[in-house]
Each structure stands twice: as structure tokens, then as C-alpha cells.
Design a protein around this motif. Sequence first.
Motif, PDB file in Angstrom:
ATOM      1  N   THR A   1       0.856  -1.188   0.000  1.00 33.42           N
ATOM      2  CA  THR A   1       0.000   0.000   0.000  1.00 33.42           C
ATOM      3  C   THR A   1       0.889   1.234   0.000  1.00 33.42           C
ATOM      4  N   SER A   2       0.340   2.321  -0.500  1.00 33.13           N
ATOM      5  CA  SER A   2       1.118   3.568  -0.466  1.00 33.13           C
ATOM      6  C   SER A   2       0.688   4.358   0.748  1.00 33.13           C
TER       7      SER A   2
ATOM      8  N   MET B   1      -5.828  13.742  -8.496  1.00 33.00           N
ATOM      9  CA  MET B   1      -5.438  12.373  -8.158  1.00 33.00           C
ATOM     10  C   MET B   1      -4.512  11.798  -9.239  1.00 33.00           C
ATOM     11  N   LYS B   2      -4.784  12.141 -10.486  1.00 34.69           N
ATOM     12  CA  LYS B   2      -3.942  11.683 -11.591  1.00 34.69           C
ATOM     13  C   LYS B   2      -2.544  12.296 -11.468  1.00 34.69           C
TER      14      LYS B   2
ATOM     15  N   ARG C   1      -1.338  -5.501  -4.713  1.00 32.35           N
ATOM     16  CA  ARG C   1      -2.380  -4.759  -3.984  1.00 32.35           C
ATOM     17  C   ARG C   1      -3.390  -5.746  -3.429  1.00 32.35           C
TER      18      ARG C   1
ATOM     19  N   TRP D   1      -5.581   3.678 -15.187  1.00 33.17           N
ATOM     20  CA  TRP D   1      -6.963   3.611 -14.715  1.00 33.17           C
ATOM     21  C   TRP D   1      -7.967   4.054 -15.773  1.00 33.17           C
TER      22      TRP D   1
ATOM     23  N   THR E   1       0.598   7.434   3.485  1.00 32.02           N
ATOM     24  CA  THR E   1       0.705   8.902   3.348  1.00 32.02           C
ATOM     25  C   THR E   1       1.967   9.412   4.000  1.00 32.02           C
TER      26      THR E   1
ATOM     27  N   SER F   1       5.982   3.323   0.734  1.00 33.21           N
ATOM     28  CA  SER F   1       5.308   2.035   0.539  1.00 33.21           C
ATOM     29  C   SER F   1       5.291   1.250   1.837  1.00 33.21           C
TER      30      SER F   1
ATOM     31  N   LYS G   1      -2.380   8.695  -8.263  1.00 30.01           N
ATOM     32  CA  LYS G   1      -3.306   7.905  -7.441  1.00 30.01           C
ATOM     33  C   LYS G   1      -4.712   7.883  -8.031  1.00 30.01           C
TER      34      LYS G   1
ATOM     35  N   ASN H   1      -7.446   4.015  -4.200  1.00 32.30           N
ATOM     36  CA  ASN H   1      -7.022   5.338  -3.729  1.00 32.30           C
ATOM     37  C   ASN H   1      -8.217   6.235  -3.455  1.00 32.30           C
ATOM     38  N   LYS H   2      -8.107   7.008  -2.359  1.00 31.54           N
ATOM     39  CA  LYS H   2      -9.212   7.874  -1.957  1.00 31.54           C
ATOM     40  C   LYS H   2      -8.681   9.268  -1.660  1.00 31.54           C
TER      41      LYS H   2
END
Length: 497
Positions: A100-101, A468-469, A164, A193, A103, A107, A473, A478-479
Amino acid sequence: MISLKSALAKPFAKRIYKSIQKWANKPVETQEKVFQNLISKAAGTEFGKDHDFTNIKSHKDFIERVPIRDYEALRPYVEKVVAGEENILWKGKPIYFAKTSGTTSGSKYIPITKESMPTHVEAARNAILMYIHETGNSKFVDGKMIFLQGSPILNEQNGIQLGRLSGIVAHYVPKYLQKNRLPSWETNCIEDWETKVDAIVEETLPENMTIISGIPSWVQMYFEKLQQRTGKKVGEIFKNFNLFIFGGVNYEPYRAKFENLIGRPVDSIELYPASEGFFAFQDKQKEKGMLLQLKSGIFYEFVKADEFFEDNPKRITIKDVEIGINYVIIISTNAGLWAYNIGDTVQFTSTKPYRVIVSGRIKHFISAFGEHVIGKEVEQAMQEALLNSNTSVSEFTVAPQINPEEGLPYHEWLVEFENEPEDILDLAKKIDESLQKQNSYYFDLIEGKVLRSLKITKVKKGGFQDYMKSIGKLGGQNKLPRLSNDREIVDKILYKD
């Protein structure tokens, strides 16, 4: 005519319902068994020896020996596991790492073990079976189902598969659902995506879609592309689509937009999955909150959010939680996470059985002036302000403006509207009033003229997706954070605009 698969789903659902009731009706005993089992099985690991697991007989002993850790504090152990060492956090080696990435941590490599993997799969399955048991609706099992997820391509590192979580779970779809599942393997493997969503539109358009699932913001993107392509509402394209399954964020801010895109209401099931474990799912259509998974190899502790940053915050078990209090959720698991802070805050909506809602992230809050506004409060404020109006919102995020060019500081709400309000100042006033009602600290700061009322700044259509792009993410799990205590995100979005 009812198919065999649909007919068999009902007795299976009944059996699962009964087994869930057994542990849900004995919550404290169930958690105590999980706790003792975790401690005994990990006593011989490096972590178990370092923390004297052989002498842990109670939760009190555990608190004395095992401090709360986040990923950074656990990293020295995780790095040994990543390097291929055995018996570090859990016996043997994990079978996967969910990458996971983080914050703050770059990673993260979250271990998934032979014991923990089945609980991820069973909880998702049981959520659907509980819905079938409650509603009697099982027709959808004959149609096509889609989950918007990350790529299932896995890499290998020192004999451990790495990918993931959603990509790992894709390898565990039961055989009886394989024929019903979309998108195809090839489409699921597309990394970009936007290209992936275009391919999913092509694949799903001619199909009888009955279940659609994923994070609401990304499902919204898929729905919008379907509508652009056909000029029709999603419910018209997929006449038998009647179940939306989602997780990761609160659905309520998206509900009005979704019902507009679909053209009719559809039932929904909320899930609470994470790389660290599958914690809860919605077990009743008309009850608020999700059923906490107490028999899934996870032992839960809770710390009041407003005490969390004290030196020795009180750690309690489910036995002592109260409804409506904001808690940081702490987990110990059969994947080898110990007193681990996943960063989420939850509130209990019920203790018979134990149901929770996700109220936010312990790091995602605004307290520039001591107001400690959380995600649940801003979402509820927006929801209340939009009631009985034609205004609809695609996305929003909130940050403090500490040094305005003139006047008092304020909270700045960046909002991307689907349908703009006739009076944006009136909308801001309604949001602010709701926030003051919910949060007494915020009320006092407005009343005491330390802060002025919030300000809404419009974001152009597609502005949040562009952001996000720009940070790599877009899509997947991703949120966008609902709120931040600094201006890093909002300044990037405003600068891009």
C-alpha cells in the motif's frame, strides 16, 4: 424460473446467518478466545519472545508488554520478514504482502498469512449471504458481477507474493462465481486507470450486470462513462442491476449523485476491508453501521480519539466501548500485527450486536485552532445542507485557511458541483450551522470570533480526478482525504485550477 444457483444460495445464506449469530451473541467470549489463540500461536516468534508472550495471560498483561505501534514503529520487524526471515511476527512466512502507499511511510508491506487470507474472502462472501438471508433476493447470483479493483498481477520477493490487496483477493474468487465475474483478466491487468475504465465499459455494456462494486468515487467515473457512451441512465442499460457493494469511504455524500446516474434507487451493502484485515460489513439493510467481525483472527482494542495523543492513553476492549464515542481502532491479528494502529477512527452505533461506522482518520482532521473537526462531521454537514435541494456534489475536501488576506481565519471547502446551488453563500451557511451543531469546539470558536464561517471555493468539473492523476493515485483503492490539517492538498488543486 429460478436457477439452481439462486435456489441453493438461500439455504447456504441461512446456514451462514446462524453461524454468525453464534459468535455475535457471545462477543466478549469470542474476542477472549481470539486473544488467547493469537498470543499462544505467536509466543515462539521473535516478536513474541521480545514481548514476553509466554507470560501474557490477560489484556492487562498485554498492555504492559506491547505498546501501540504504527507502521513506522513496526518497520524493523516487517523489514526482516520482507528479507525472507521466518517466525518474526507470525509463525513461518506470510504468503503475501499487500503493498500500500502510505501517506507518511512511503510504501508499506502489510503481511497476509495462510491463517488471515481466508477471513478476507469469507467476510466479503458473508456480507452478500447476509443480504440474501434478510431480503430473500438471490436472483442477482445468475447475472454478471463487477468489482472495480487493482491489477491482479503479483510480483515475488524472497518467496512471498506481492501486490495490492484487491489484486490478491481477485485470485480467490470462488469457482461458482468465475463465469459471472467481470472484467476479464486481461482488462483487470491494465495499469492505467482511465484506459481500464474504458475497457470495462466496452466489456460490460452488452452484459446482464446485477452487482456492481468498488469505491464510490471510482464507480462514479465508470457510471459517467457508461452514460456518455449511451446517453442512458445506468439502471436503463442494466435493467437487473439491483445491488451496489462499496467500501473505503462513506457512501452518503455520493448517494444522490448515484441515484441520478442510475435513475432509480438500488440496495447497497457497505464493507470495511483493509490490507490489515476485513473488519466489518453491513449485515442489515435498515440498521446503521456494520457488524464488527469478532471471529476473524483479529483482536480489537479502542482508544478515545481525543485522548489518543496523550502519553498513556487508556486502551479498552469491546466490553467497555460506548455508543457514539470517537475511537481509534487498534488491532492484533493472525497476520502478525500487534497493537497496531491502522489510522482509522470508528464510532459504535450498537453494542447488541457490535456495529460500527468509520468516522474518519486519526491523521485526517482539522484542529488548527483546537476545533478537532473530523471526517464524519464534515460529511454529515454537507449531507444535511443538500437535503431537499437540487444541488448535487461530485467531490469535496476541507482545509484550514490560517492566514487569509483579510479578516478572520476560516475553514475552506473545495467543492466540485454536479448541479450548482442557486445561492452558494446560503449553502455555506447551512453547512456551517450543521458543523456548529455537531462540534461544540467549532461553535465556540465561531461564537468567540476566533474563526469566521466557512467559505466554499468551486473546483472545475474533473478537478479532483486531475489532482489524483497528477499524484499518481487515480483509481484502484485510492481515496481523496475528506479533510486535512494543512493546505498541501487544497493548494495543489487550486494551483492546478
